[in-house]
Write a protein that holds these residues in place. Structure first.
Motif, PDB file in Angstrom:
ATOM      1  N   MET A  88      45.108  54.510  40.212  1.00 11.55           N
ATOM      2  CA  MET A  88      44.867  53.092  39.870  1.00 11.55           C
ATOM      3  C   MET A  88      43.557  52.638  40.510  1.00 11.55           C
ATOM      4  N   ILE A  89      42.754  51.986  39.699  1.00 11.78           N
ATOM      5  CA  ILE A  89      41.476  51.462  40.168  1.00 11.78           C
ATOM      6  C   ILE A  89      41.733  50.257  41.063  1.00 11.78           C
ATOM      7  N   ASN A  90      40.960  50.148  42.128  1.00 12.81           N
ATOM      8  CA  ASN A  90      41.176  49.069  43.096  1.00 12.81           C
ATOM      9  C   ASN A  90      40.971  47.673  42.486  1.00 12.81           C
ATOM     10  N   SER A  91      41.316  46.659  43.263  1.00 11.13           N
ATOM     11  CA  SER A  91      41.304  45.296  42.726  1.00 11.13           C
ATOM     12  C   SER A  91      39.967  44.588  42.946  1.00 11.13           C
ATOM     13  N   ARG A  92      38.960  45.343  43.341  1.00  7.73           N
ATOM     14  CA  ARG A  92      37.683  44.675  43.656  1.00  7.73           C
ATOM     15  C   ARG A  92      37.027  44.054  42.435  1.00  7.73           C
ATOM     16  N   LEU A  93      37.170  44.703  41.265  1.00  8.87           N
ATOM     17  CA  LEU A  93      36.607  44.089  40.064  1.00  8.87           C
ATOM     18  C   LEU A  93      37.306  42.771  39.778  1.00  8.87           C
ATOM     19  N   ALA A  94      38.624  42.759  39.839  1.00  9.26           N
ATOM     20  CA  ALA A  94      39.390  41.542  39.553  1.00  9.26           C
ATOM     21  C   ALA A  94      39.003  40.416  40.511  1.00  9.26           C
ATOM     22  N   VAL A  95      38.927  40.728  41.789  1.00  9.07           N
ATOM     23  CA  VAL A  95      38.591  39.702  42.773  1.00  9.07           C
ATOM     24  C   VAL A  95      37.152  39.219  42.567  1.00  9.07           C
ATOM     25  N   SER A  96      36.264  40.138  42.250  1.00  4.33           N
ATOM     26  CA  SER A  96      34.857  39.760  42.068  1.00  4.33           C
ATOM     27  C   SER A  96      34.674  38.855  40.855  1.00  4.33           C
ATOM     28  N   VAL A  97      35.377  39.150  39.777  1.00  6.16           N
ATOM     29  CA  VAL A  97      35.302  38.272  38.603  1.00  6.16           C
ATOM     30  C   VAL A  97      35.831  36.895  38.974  1.00  6.16           C
ATOM     31  N   HIS A  98      36.900  36.889  39.738  1.00  8.10           N
ATOM     32  CA  HIS A  98      37.477  35.626  40.207  1.00  8.10           C
ATOM     33  C   HIS A  98      36.434  34.824  41.001  1.00  8.10           C
ATOM     34  N   ILE A  99      35.785  35.503  41.928  1.00  9.20           N
ATOM     35  CA  ILE A  99      34.757  34.856  42.751  1.00  9.20           C
ATOM     36  C   ILE A  99      33.644  34.274  41.883  1.00  9.20           C
ATOM     37  N   LEU A 100      33.126  35.104  40.985  1.00 15.81           N
ATOM     38  CA  LEU A 100      31.987  34.669  40.168  1.00 15.81           C
ATOM     39  C   LEU A 100      32.383  33.543  39.220  1.00 15.81           C
ATOM     40  N   ALA A 101      33.612  33.594  38.718  1.00  7.52           N
ATOM     41  CA  ALA A 101      34.071  32.521  37.823  1.00  7.52           C
ATOM     42  C   ALA A 101      34.175  31.203  38.587  1.00  7.52           C
ATOM     43  N   LEU A 102      34.633  31.282  39.827  1.00  4.09           N
ATOM     44  CA  LEU A 102      34.711  30.070  40.648  1.00  4.09           C
ATOM     45  C   LEU A 102      33.324  29.484  40.878  1.00  4.09           C
ATOM     46  N   ILE A 103      32.383  30.337  41.274  1.00  4.02           N
ATOM     47  CA  ILE A 103      31.033  29.862  41.554  1.00  4.02           C
ATOM     48  C   ILE A 103      30.410  29.257  40.299  1.00  4.02           C
ATOM     49  N   ALA A 104      30.617  29.934  39.181  1.00  4.48           N
ATOM     50  CA  ALA A 104      29.982  29.474  37.940  1.00  4.48           C
ATOM     51  C   ALA A 104      30.531  28.139  37.462  1.00  4.48           C
ATOM     52  N   THR A 105      31.791  27.871  37.767  1.00 11.93           N
ATOM     53  CA  THR A 105      32.410  26.657  37.223  1.00 11.93           C
ATOM     54  C   THR A 105      32.426  25.504  38.215  1.00 11.93           C
ATOM     55  N   HIS A 106      31.851  25.711  39.417  1.00 13.07           N
ATOM     56  CA  HIS A 106      31.816  24.634  40.391  1.00 13.07           C
ATOM     57  C   HIS A 106      30.370  24.309  40.767  1.00 13.07           C
ATOM     58  N   PRO A 107      29.931  23.121  40.467  1.00 12.45           N
ATOM     59  CA  PRO A 107      28.561  22.742  40.825  1.00 12.45           C
ATOM     60  C   PRO A 107      28.349  22.704  42.334  1.00 12.45           C
ATOM     61  N   GLU A 108      29.360  22.308  43.071  1.00 11.08           N
ATOM     62  CA  GLU A 108      29.211  22.237  44.528  1.00 11.08           C
ATOM     63  C   GLU A 108      29.236  23.638  45.140  1.00 11.08           C
ATOM     64  N   GLN A 109      28.749  23.741  46.353  1.00 11.25           N
ATOM     65  CA  GLN A 109      28.718  25.024  47.049  1.00 11.25           C
ATOM     66  C   GLN A 109      30.101  25.332  47.619  1.00 11.25           C
ATOM     67  N   LEU A 110      30.582  26.560  47.352  1.00 11.09           N
ATOM     68  CA  LEU A 110      31.923  26.945  47.799  1.00 11.09           C
ATOM     69  C   LEU A 110      31.838  27.908  48.984  1.00 11.09           C
ATOM     70  N   SER A 111      32.582  27.626  50.022  1.00  5.71           N
ATOM     71  CA  SER A 111      32.598  28.510  51.193  1.00  5.71           C
ATOM     72  C   SER A 111      33.480  29.723  50.926  1.00  5.71           C
ATOM     73  N   SER A 112      33.251  30.783  51.699  1.00  6.30           N
ATOM     74  CA  SER A 112      34.086  31.981  51.538  1.00  6.30           C
ATOM     75  C   SER A 112      35.540  31.650  51.851  1.00  6.30           C
ATOM     76  N   GLU A 113      35.733  30.672  52.720  1.00  8.00           N
ATOM     77  CA  GLU A 113      37.106  30.278  53.051  1.00  8.00           C
ATOM     78  C   GLU A 113      37.778  29.599  51.850  1.00  8.00           C
ATOM     79  N   TYR A 114      37.031  28.741  51.166  1.00 13.43           N
ATOM     80  CA  TYR A 114      37.594  28.071  49.996  1.00 13.43           C
ATOM     81  C   TYR A 114      37.932  29.105  48.909  1.00 13.43           C
ATOM     82  N   ILE A 115      36.991  30.004  48.661  1.00 14.03           N
ATOM     83  CA  ILE A 115      37.209  31.030  47.634  1.00 14.03           C
ATOM     84  C   ILE A 115      38.407  31.899  48.006  1.00 14.03           C
TER      85      ILE A 115
END
Lengths: 137, 137
Positions: free
Chosen positions: B1-28
């Motif tokens: 099974m391939i690790n979950s890094r792709l899934a988490v990374s897409v999640h991260i990038l989708a959050l950044i792309a859809t939020h105009p404000e700056q998001l901290s690593s803690e929020y993400i």
DNA sequence: ATTTCTGTAACTAAACTAATTACATGTAAA
DNA sequence: TTTACATGTAATTAGTTTAGTTACAGAAAT
């Protein structure tokens, strides 16, 4: 990285298909370069999947299908218990619009990608592998 | 099974792309449901791949490309160091015709299967994911 | 200056893989 | 029928990978 069980299993089945005589797990292990128990574990799974027959205590294994009727996908499914290829992070935050929907959204993509890979494995048979092995000689 | 890094990374990038404000690593991390260090490790890889920019000490991350120009394959390659998807057994017996040629023969198949999977990942962009996330809401 | 964040190294626990040991059980030949 | 040898399978081990965590250096901003 996907484990080497598919590679070893194809090796095993190619050996059996190309040798009229009965091959022991020890002989096969010598060609694969591993322990005979590793071979017997895999032949056990291949037997459960209906790809070959063995008799406990008796040397050898016999294919139950024509090599042209055995796809690499059948072999892959026989020795790989996991159904999904990609892992997903568990329990993303349901209070967040992204967290709430990321799993179902990504699942679509992951299923498509996995199906594309499996379609390639389904398009190739043990017979194809054997012919390429012979022409490489 | 391939690790979950792709899934988490897409999640991260989708959050950044859809939020105009700056998001901290803690929020993400709160949305992904993991540890902030896991997020920063991945944003580090995504930054190295040229997908986003960050400033040490300063909250947030910014995409360096349009979401429509970021394919899932780019993300996958950014966070997955392994080049080959399938493992192969090492040092099969060169004295055996099958053992001698199994690696090159199987490599053909494995490369094709991997390319089929990667083609699917290349056909989908971060923008596609974001739109599907929005329509799922 | 103090607080808060990112970047990163180091350590840990859990899971997975393959190799190995051990042994029960079946087959077949002497 | 006893002996030799094979398969089937459980259990253990070492090595690797993954994700989570702690710790802390250094940058940014108030």
């Amino acid at each position: 990285m996907i484990n080497s069980r598919l590679a070893v299993s194809v090796h095993i089945l190619a050996l059996i298909a190309t040798h009229p005589e009965q091959l022991s797990s020890e002989y096969i292990a010598g060609s694969v370069n591993t322990n005979p128990v590793v071979i017997r574990r895999l032949t056990g799974l291949l037997r459960q999947a209906g790809l070959l027959q063995t008799v406990a205590g008796k040397t050898g294994a016999t294919l139950t299908k024509d090599p042209a009727a055995i796809t690499l996908l059948m072999i892959y499914r026989a020795v790989e218990p996991k159904e999904t290829l990609f892992s997903m992070h568990e329990q993303p935050n349901p209070a967040c619009p992204v967290g709430r929907n990321i799993q179902s959204t990504l699942d679509d993509t992951f299923v498509r990608a996995q199906q594309a890979l499996e379609a390639e494995l389904e398009a190739e048979t043990l017979s194809d592998v054997i012919h390429r092995l012979a022409s490489a000689r």
